[in-house]
Design an enzyme around this catalytic site. Structure first.
Site, PDB file in Angstrom:
ATOM      1  N   GLU A 194       0.859  -1.196   0.000  1.00 55.15           N
ATOM      2  CA  GLU A 194       0.000   0.000   0.000  1.00 55.15           C
ATOM      3  C   GLU A 194       0.892   1.242   0.000  1.00 55.15           C
ATOM      4  OE1 GLU A 194      -3.483  -0.214   2.322  1.00 55.15           O
ATOM      5  OE2 GLU A 194      -3.818   1.943   2.377  1.00 55.15           O
ATOM      6  N   GLU A 318     -10.379   4.558   9.533  1.00 55.68           N
ATOM      7  CA  GLU A 318     -10.507   4.210   8.114  1.00 55.68           C
ATOM      8  C   GLU A 318     -10.939   2.763   7.910  1.00 55.68           C
ATOM      9  OE1 GLU A 318      -6.709   5.386   6.425  1.00 55.68           O
ATOM     10  OE2 GLU A 318      -7.361   7.474   6.317  1.00 55.68           O
ATOM     11  N   ARG A 351      -1.241   3.863  17.053  1.00 53.77           N
ATOM     12  CA  ARG A 351      -1.285   5.040  16.178  1.00 53.77           C
ATOM     13  C   ARG A 351      -2.410   5.994  16.577  1.00 53.77           C
ATOM     14  NH1 ARG A 351      -2.018   4.045  10.548  1.00 53.77           N
ATOM     15  NH2 ARG A 351      -0.377   5.438   9.856  1.00 53.77           N
ATOM     16  N   ARG A 368     -11.414  17.491  11.385  1.00 50.76           N
ATOM     17  CA  ARG A 368     -10.590  16.282  11.505  1.00 50.76           C
ATOM     18  C   ARG A 368      -9.272  16.557  12.240  1.00 50.76           C
ATOM     19  NH1 ARG A 368      -8.543  12.734   6.338  1.00 50.76           N
ATOM     20  NH2 ARG A 368      -6.625  11.918   7.249  1.00 50.76           N
ATOM     21  N   ASP A 397      -2.702  14.432   7.450  1.00 51.95           N
ATOM     22  CA  ASP A 397      -2.252  13.184   6.849  1.00 51.95           C
ATOM     23  C   ASP A 397      -1.112  13.406   5.861  1.00 51.95           C
ATOM     24  OD1 ASP A 397      -2.087  10.596   6.060  1.00 51.95           O
ATOM     25  OD2 ASP A 397      -4.025  10.495   5.056  1.00 51.95           O
ATOM     26  N   GLU A 425       3.718   9.412  -0.687  1.00 50.13           N
ATOM     27  CA  GLU A 425       2.306   9.278  -1.056  1.00 50.13           C
ATOM     28  C   GLU A 425       1.702  10.585  -1.571  1.00 50.13           C
ATOM     29  OE1 GLU A 425      -0.169   7.974   2.162  1.00 50.13           O
ATOM     30  OE2 GLU A 425      -2.000   8.266   1.022  1.00 50.13           O
TER      31      GLU A 425
END
Ligand code: GCW
Length: 873
Positions: A194, A318, A351, A368, A397, A425
């Site tokens: 991922e 998530e 986490r 958030r 993020d 990412e």
């Protein structure tokens, strides 16, 4: 998942006025690539090297020293001075722990109290025989000492310090700043990774651990060389299968492979495992059967892997299961695992990336960014001692610009670690050069002023402002709040294609280890060290590559997001190309809230979400008002009109225009800088990186134009410098004379010039489609750029001709993230004519692009652009 190699390499071949752009395969490094350890060290060693113990780590240290050094006979001038005075014929080098050294050589002044991982290198050349000692606080320390020595001649330190004879009076000594220095890999059992951009997993394939783990050994060596002492090998998502007995046997082989390098194995676990794979009806952390299940499972792990490092947990996040299902807290879940691990010395990295991804966009108080602090701060003091809360550097993020997470200051009785992403990412997915150490440094050096409160929480005590520095690097090292654990985690996601899939991206892996060891190192110094070891030692090479690395993050920030608005990418899809509205009007909470009047999230306490108030008072005060918030985070904390004036004096809208033009120019400059090194570099590396940088410069223009045209339309305010919306040399495909090509609308509209492009339907036009324009500009020599969409997995073919004379031909065969034409795959190719002097054009010439589609790729074309011919490249 987006992965795959970058293959947009184009070779331009010219013959008699004709340029042919041939696709060629990227010569990419293999997994066994030794990266910065490729060249032998410039260390010269005489005599014998012995270790005291038989432990695998000490044996590795001996082998590594022998592997690193050059044989005296092979030394050719230059650097021999470095070692010859110190390491003489008949010399002896001993490697061991401080304790072993002390026992064997009571006269050697090895200091007491060397910390785990710390090394001490001492030399005594004044007796008949030269004698050197590489001692460690533990075995790992000795190994790190060997790597430090290996690196030293190329570290850029001035000569006197690197003359080993100095080590008599001034032993070389260093200790890691923080105990936890791990990479996290997001590998799945099926072999995919991922957010990995360097190929398939080095650990897993087909649901199990790979038979051949040689790449794992090479990786562990790289990690050890920069002091990394742990590696979590599997994805935090979908972790349940990794606790099966069969998988644990395979994982034991992984641990065996990494052990000689002092790298301990950790795995991610799914908190619902007792139910998912254990056959229990529940995974409630307070249920005794659940507790017994974890205890037995952990005992099973330690029976196979005695030095197992611990678990990483993503829960209630998530879609991953979590303690919230039973009304339990993250502390309940973390402690459940911690109690099972404690007797064996294992730790839990829990986490803090826990948030609700179904937030209400219309609720101006929803935020958030608040989540991690809101959830974890009240639990401070409730975690077991072997729990470490793993916090992403920013509250959202891994964006290209975020403020540091306030949670680092919000946990005083709990150890914490900072999670950064080595895999890019949100920062160009290794197709873009973005050296991240300068960003990590900003985070590490940020002073949260966490203890700047008086006894009653006041900022001023008897009129004196409290002013003790409590930087993030001190907090995560455990210094500020006197914690025994803490550290840095780098999400690495390496694969079988040259680890990160791109040679210069490896600077990020190197820098991560170096900063976790010593967060006081400068990003520039690390870049120089890495360049000398990896690219070349020529001073021009070192200076140029270092400069490129240092410029790359600012450039990326300039052409993507701005003023703290985050990376304005497709946040629900690829996380790669521009897609401004994808962040808005959904539950993910990565909002920037732009409208016709202004932009930004109001996170103040007075009128906004209150997020700013999560920081300690001095920092909260700074972020509370727009006037005191630094420009680069303005829109993260405040909603302002486009006409708002920054500290720099520019308006927000003009900054949007200017920074994007600047960023695209900076990306173009990276190409020029790299080209200035032609002839000084390994040709394969030179060509590979050149192709990547050219692609990046083209994609920076895609980004620039998307953001600029979007905000021009949204704000209705023209660019004071007249660039936005005006492209003098641009010939739009949708306005061309089309044969076979059909006009298509691109989604999102900002990803194509004017929102439109043309596509060729293979079934209707098997022989290809054409778009033609008549040139009306002045006569002269020009470059011609073609902006097309390179879809995967298909391969469309294009030719560009002038008056029926072909000037370029190319194949759209790159593996870019998405499968429909948009900013993920918009690609620019520039034809520069024979010898790079430009293509001759005069009024009335007919320019024609022919696109031949295949079933998966409609040879979509956005525009061509006539540019002044640049000086020959
Ligand atoms: O940034 C997001 C990524 C997810 C990742 C998640 C996380 C592993 O898009 O791919 O999941 O963060 O950090 O858990």
């Amino acid at each position: 998942m987006a992965s795959g190699r970058f293959e947009a390499r184009k070779r331009i071949v010219f013959f008699s006025g004709l340029a042919i752009l041939l696709p060629t395969l990227v010569a990419s490094a293999q997994t066994a690539d030794q990266a910065w350890l490729r060249e032998p060290s410039r260390l010269v060693l005489f005599g014998k090297v012995i270790a005291f113990g038989n432990s695998p780590i000490e044996q590795t240290a001996v082998q590594e020293l022998s592997r690193s050094i050059q044989h005296p006979a092979s030394v050719k001038g230059g650097f021999s001075q470095f070692a010859l005075r110190a390491w003489r014929e008949g010399s002896l080098t001993v490697i061991g722990t401080a304790e072993e050294v002390r026992k064997a050589y009571p006269n050697v002044p090895v200091p007491s109290g060397l910390a785990p991982g710390e090394y001490w290198i001492w030399w005594n050349g004044f007796d008949e025989h030269s004698f050197s000692v590489i001692a460690g606080g533990d075995e790992r320390g000795a190994l790190y000492g060997v790597f430090a020595l290996r690196r030293l001649p190329l570290s850029g330190e001035s000569f006197p310090r690197t003359d080993l004879s100095n080590f008599h009076a001034h032993p070389l000594r260093s200790r890691p700043a923080m105990p936890i220095r791990w990479t996290d890999e997001w590998d799945n059992a099926n072999g995919t990774v991922e957010r990995g951009y360097g190929g398939r997993s080095i650990f897993f394939e087909g649901g199990k651990v790979r038979d051949d783990l040689s790449a794992v050994g090479e990786y562990a060596r790289l990690l050890a060389s920069v002091g990394i002492n742990g590696c979590n090998v599997n994805n935090v998502n979908g972790a349940a299968p990794f606790l099966s007995t069969e998988m644990l046997q395979g994982l034991a082989r992984v641990a065996n492979t990494m052990r000689p390098w002092g790298v301990r194995l950790a795995i991610s676990v799914d908190i619902a495992s007792p139910q998912k794979i254990g056959g229990l009806k529940t995974f409630d952390p307070l249920d005794p059967a659940v507790q017994a299940w974890w205890k037995a499972k952990v005992d099973e792990i330690y029976a196979a892997i005695p030095d197992f490092a611990g678990f990483t947990v993503k829960a209630d996040s998530e879609g991953q299961a979590g303690p919230a299902s039973y009304g339990r807290s993250p502390a309940d879940a973390a402690n459940l695992l911690a109690h099972a691990l404690a007797p064996h010395g294992g730790v839990v990295l829990y986490r803090a990336f826990v948030y609700n991804n179904h937030l209400d966009y219309n609720d101006l108080k929803a935020d958030r960014a608040r989540a991690a602090y809101d959830i974890f701060h009240p639990l401070d003091g409730k975690f077991a001692p072997n729990v470490v809360v793993q916090i992403k550097y920013g509250p959202i993020d891994f964006q290209a610009r975020e403020p540091v997470s306030p949670l680092f200051a919000g946990l005083e009785k709990t150890s914490s670690a900072m999670e950064v992403q080595i895999t890019q990412e949100y920062t160009g997915q290794q197709r873009h050069l973005v050296y991240l150490a300068p960003m990590w440094k900003e985070m590490l050096d940020f002073d949260l002023r966490a203890q700047n409160r008086g006894p009653h929480g006041q900022v001023f005590v008897r009129g004196v402002e409290q002013n003790r520095a409590t930087t993030v690097k001190e907090i995560i090292a455990g210094k500020t709040f006197h914690r025994s654990l803490g550290g840095m985690i780098g999400v690495s996601c390496v694969g079988r294609d040259g680890w990160l899939g791109s040679p210069l991206a490896m600077a990020n892996l190197y820098a991560f280890g170096r900063l976790a060891w010593d967060p006081n190192l400068s990003a520039e110094r690390i870049a120089q060290e890495w360049t000398r070891q990896t690219i070349g030692t020529d001073p021009q090479v070192v200076a140029t590559v270092t400069k490129m690395l240092m410029q790359s993050w600012p450039a990326y920030e300039h052409y993507t997001g701005f003023l703290g608005s985050q990376t304005l990418t497709d946040i629900t899809g690829s996380h790669y190309g521009p897609n401004i509205e994808s962040s808005e009007r959904n539950g993910w909470g990565q909002w920037h809230r732009d409208d016709a009047q202004g932009i930004g999230m109001d996170r103040s306490v007075a009128t906004g979400t209150g997020f700013a108030g999560q920081y300690p008072p001095a920092v909260a005060k700074m972020y509370e008002t727009a006037a005191t918030t630094p420009d680069n985070l303005l829109l993260f904390f405040h909603h302002v009109p486009y006409t708002y004036k920054l500290h720099s004096g520019e308006t927000v809208i003009q900054y949007i225009y200017d920074s994007h033009y600047q960023g695209a120019e900076e990306a173009a400059r990276l190409v020029d800088e790299w080209e200035s090194l032609k002839g000084k570099l390994d040709p394969q590396l030179y060509n590979d990186v050149l192709a990547r940088l050219e692609y990046q410069a083209g994609h920076a223009i895609v980004w620039r134009d998307a953001i600029v045209q979007y905000f021009l339309k949204e704000s209705g305010i023209p660019d004071a410098r007249d660039r936005a919306g005006h492209y003098p040399g641009r010939l739009e495909a949708e306005l061309a004379r089309l044969n076979g090509y059909k006009i298509i609308a691109i989604t999102p509209w900002e990803d194509a010039s004017g929102g439109m492009a043309v596509g060729c339907d293979a079934s209707a036009a098997p022989n290809g489609c054409t778009a033609a324009w008549t040139y009306t500009g002045p006569a002269g020599h020009f470059n011609i750029a073609a902006q097309y969409f390179d879809l995967q997995p298909g391969t469309a073919h294009f030719t560009l001709s002038v008056n029926n004379q072909m000037v370029a031909t190319w194949a759209a065969d790159a593996l870019l993230p998405s499968r429909r034409p948009n900013g993920d795959n918009a690609t620019r190719l520039t034809a520069r004519g024979p010898d790079g002097h430009g293509i001759e054009l005069k009024p009335g010439d007919v320019l024609l692009v022919k696109g031949t589609s295949d079933a998966n790729d409609p040879a979509a074309l956005d525009y061509i652009e006539i540019e002044p011919a640049a000086p020959a490249r």
